[in-house]
Design a protein around this motif. Sequence first.
Motif, PDB file in Angstrom:
ATOM      1  N   CYS A  44       1.866   6.843  -6.717  1.00  0.00           N
ATOM      2  CA  CYS A  44       0.870   7.872  -7.032  1.00  0.00           C
ATOM      3  C   CYS A  44       1.464   9.264  -6.837  1.00  0.00           C
ATOM      4  O   CYS A  44       1.260  10.166  -7.656  1.00  0.00           O
ATOM      5  CB  CYS A  44      -0.363   7.701  -6.146  1.00  0.00           C
ATOM      6  SG  CYS A  44      -1.351   6.271  -6.590  1.00  0.00           S
ATOM      7  N   ILE A  91       2.309   1.763  -3.408  1.00  0.00           N
ATOM      8  CA  ILE A  91       1.324   2.327  -4.333  1.00  0.00           C
ATOM      9  C   ILE A  91       1.179   3.833  -4.095  1.00  0.00           C
ATOM     10  O   ILE A  91       1.139   4.630  -5.032  1.00  0.00           O
ATOM     11  CB  ILE A  91      -0.031   1.605  -4.186  1.00  0.00           C
ATOM     12  CG1 ILE A  91       0.089   0.168  -4.685  1.00  0.00           C
ATOM     13  CG2 ILE A  91      -1.135   2.331  -4.959  1.00  0.00           C
ATOM     14  CD1 ILE A  91      -1.109  -0.697  -4.366  1.00  0.00           C
ATOM     15  N   ALA A 129      -6.760   1.523  -1.632  1.00  0.00           N
ATOM     16  CA  ALA A 129      -5.819   1.503  -2.758  1.00  0.00           C
ATOM     17  C   ALA A 129      -6.512   1.950  -4.044  1.00  0.00           C
ATOM     18  O   ALA A 129      -5.967   2.753  -4.806  1.00  0.00           O
ATOM     19  CB  ALA A 129      -5.232   0.104  -2.924  1.00  0.00           C
ATOM     20  N   LEU A 153       0.831  -1.204   0.000  1.00  0.00           N
ATOM     21  CA  LEU A 153       0.000   0.000   0.000  1.00  0.00           C
ATOM     22  C   LEU A 153       0.868   1.257   0.000  1.00  0.00           C
ATOM     23  O   LEU A 153       0.605   2.216  -0.736  1.00  0.00           O
ATOM     24  CB  LEU A 153      -0.924  -0.022   1.222  1.00  0.00           C
ATOM     25  CG  LEU A 153      -2.114   0.923   1.187  1.00  0.00           C
ATOM     26  CD1 LEU A 153      -2.987   0.662  -0.023  1.00  0.00           C
ATOM     27  CD2 LEU A 153      -2.935   0.774   2.462  1.00  0.00           C
ATOM     28  N   LEU A 174      -7.136   5.666  -3.926  1.00  0.00           N
ATOM     29  CA  LEU A 174      -5.861   6.369  -4.096  1.00  0.00           C
ATOM     30  C   LEU A 174      -5.495   6.462  -5.585  1.00  0.00           C
ATOM     31  O   LEU A 174      -5.130   7.530  -6.088  1.00  0.00           O
ATOM     32  CB  LEU A 174      -4.777   5.585  -3.334  1.00  0.00           C
ATOM     33  CG  LEU A 174      -3.446   6.262  -3.079  1.00  0.00           C
ATOM     34  CD1 LEU A 174      -3.656   7.482  -2.206  1.00  0.00           C
ATOM     35  CD2 LEU A 174      -2.511   5.279  -2.390  1.00  0.00           C
ATOM     36  N   ILE A 175      -5.636   5.351  -6.291  1.00  0.00           N
ATOM     37  CA  ILE A 175      -5.280   5.325  -7.718  1.00  0.00           C
ATOM     38  C   ILE A 175      -6.246   6.207  -8.517  1.00  0.00           C
ATOM     39  O   ILE A 175      -5.826   6.995  -9.370  1.00  0.00           O
ATOM     40  CB  ILE A 175      -5.285   3.864  -8.236  1.00  0.00           C
ATOM     41  CG1 ILE A 175      -4.104   3.114  -7.614  1.00  0.00           C
ATOM     42  CG2 ILE A 175      -5.215   3.826  -9.755  1.00  0.00           C
ATOM     43  CD1 ILE A 175      -4.147   1.615  -7.797  1.00  0.00           C
ATOM     44  N   ALA A 204       3.692  10.093  -9.711  1.00  0.00           N
ATOM     45  CA  ALA A 204       2.906  10.402 -10.915  1.00  0.00           C
ATOM     46  C   ALA A 204       2.355  11.826 -10.841  1.00  0.00           C
ATOM     47  O   ALA A 204       2.382  12.572 -11.825  1.00  0.00           O
ATOM     48  CB  ALA A 204       1.777   9.394 -11.064  1.00  0.00           C
ATOM     49  N   LEU A 205       1.868  12.218  -9.655  1.00  0.00           N
ATOM     50  CA  LEU A 205       1.318  13.573  -9.483  1.00  0.00           C
ATOM     51  C   LEU A 205       2.404  14.627  -9.653  1.00  0.00           C
ATOM     52  O   LEU A 205       2.204  15.639 -10.327  1.00  0.00           O
ATOM     53  CB  LEU A 205       0.682  13.710  -8.105  1.00  0.00           C
ATOM     54  CG  LEU A 205      -0.678  13.069  -7.936  1.00  0.00           C
ATOM     55  CD1 LEU A 205      -1.178  13.278  -6.530  1.00  0.00           C
ATOM     56  CD2 LEU A 205      -1.664  13.665  -8.928  1.00  0.00           C
ATOM     57  N   THR A 252      -5.502   9.853  -7.916  1.00  0.00           N
ATOM     58  CA  THR A 252      -4.294  10.288  -8.632  1.00  0.00           C
ATOM     59  C   THR A 252      -4.626  10.627 -10.082  1.00  0.00           C
ATOM     60  O   THR A 252      -4.251  11.686 -10.591  1.00  0.00           O
ATOM     61  CB  THR A 252      -3.226   9.174  -8.584  1.00  0.00           C
ATOM     62  OG1 THR A 252      -2.986   8.844  -7.223  1.00  0.00           O
ATOM     63  CG2 THR A 252      -1.945   9.620  -9.241  1.00  0.00           C
TER      64      THR A 252
END
Lengths: 171, 232
Positions: A19, A15, B75, A12, B78-79, A22-23, B82
Amino acid sequence: MSRSRLTGSVALIAIALACAVALAVTRELTAPRIAAERAAAANAALLDMTGRPALPPEAWSGNLWHLCDGTALMRGRADGYAGAIEWLLFIDVAPASRIRALRVIAHRETPGIADFLNAPGHPWMQAFVARGAGEPPPDTLTGATITTRALGQSLTTALATATPPGEGECP
Amino acid sequence: MSAELTPGISRLGTVLTSGNPAWTSLLGLCPLLAVSTSVVNALTLAVATTGVLLGSSIAIATLRHRIPEFARLPAFVLIIATWTTCAVMLLEAYAYEIYGSIALFVQIIVTNCIILARAESFASRVPPLAAARDALIVAMGFAAALLLLGAVREIAGKATLFAGMEQLFGPAAAGWEITVPGVESGLLIVVLPPGAFITAGLLIALSRGIAARRSARGRRTDNPPDAVESRS
């Protein structure tokens, strides 16, 4: 903590980190263009309002910028239905302040209801043109009562505070 | 579930008409009703939603063996969040004018239940390619619902169609606007929130009607479709 929970938590976190990366990358790629778009939009609004091909160097003193030919630009924000409505005014300052043009450059009002804020040619927006200091704002609009009342009051109040250029302000 | 595992042209046809997730399960109502005041707003949200749905589905399908079962919803969110934030930034950079009028509703794509539902029931159980195909089909259904609602509300509420398309497609699109002849202004209520519910209700009724007719026709299986056509 059990072993599967531990590996799950690590996954988690991984991930979340992916993210975040990516941002950050997207922001890095779009930030210059967003800043340029914002500046271009504000500049285009100023030129469009004043009807000039170019403006003198920026000289805001507070929320007033004298163009030294009897006109001035004003900026401000009204407390609208869903946050600040940022506006620009092009006015005559001498002998009595009078609105020549109005633009709303940023707002978060309800889409569909307050779309007229984006349209300087809308009858309600046009109703401000030629209004002088001390005159009441145009009537509120059904469906957008809070938006129109807030903007009207903000513009009326601001217009009353516009002062002619001081000593030495216009060479 | 079995219907969801047979994607393809027939699935697309169902999604676009009687089986549209926006109408059948009333998912994604908030953006659907709030942004469908004109075609240009609807189109922008449809494009942004498609991007977020496609990106999230592929990401979730790729990571499906790594996402821990106990934390799969956080999760997924969150994805999706994003991708939504990326979509907001891209929209502000490349379609600044339209961003100004619908930014609020692009941000809440993250709460669109269609996307979370696809992630939970489909994308987290299949390989990325199947997830991408499913995402595209569902996104097209949502886009069709959004555009149809936008078109009906723009015509009835503002007496125009395709107004403001230049905000999305540049100055060449300024002439696309169609005005309803002989009508000065539309019915204000259609543009206001109650009009969204009334229009959506009528479209849901239409969608249910098509579904009912289709299932009635499906029961007469011994007749070839052409024979049914000529008799009715």
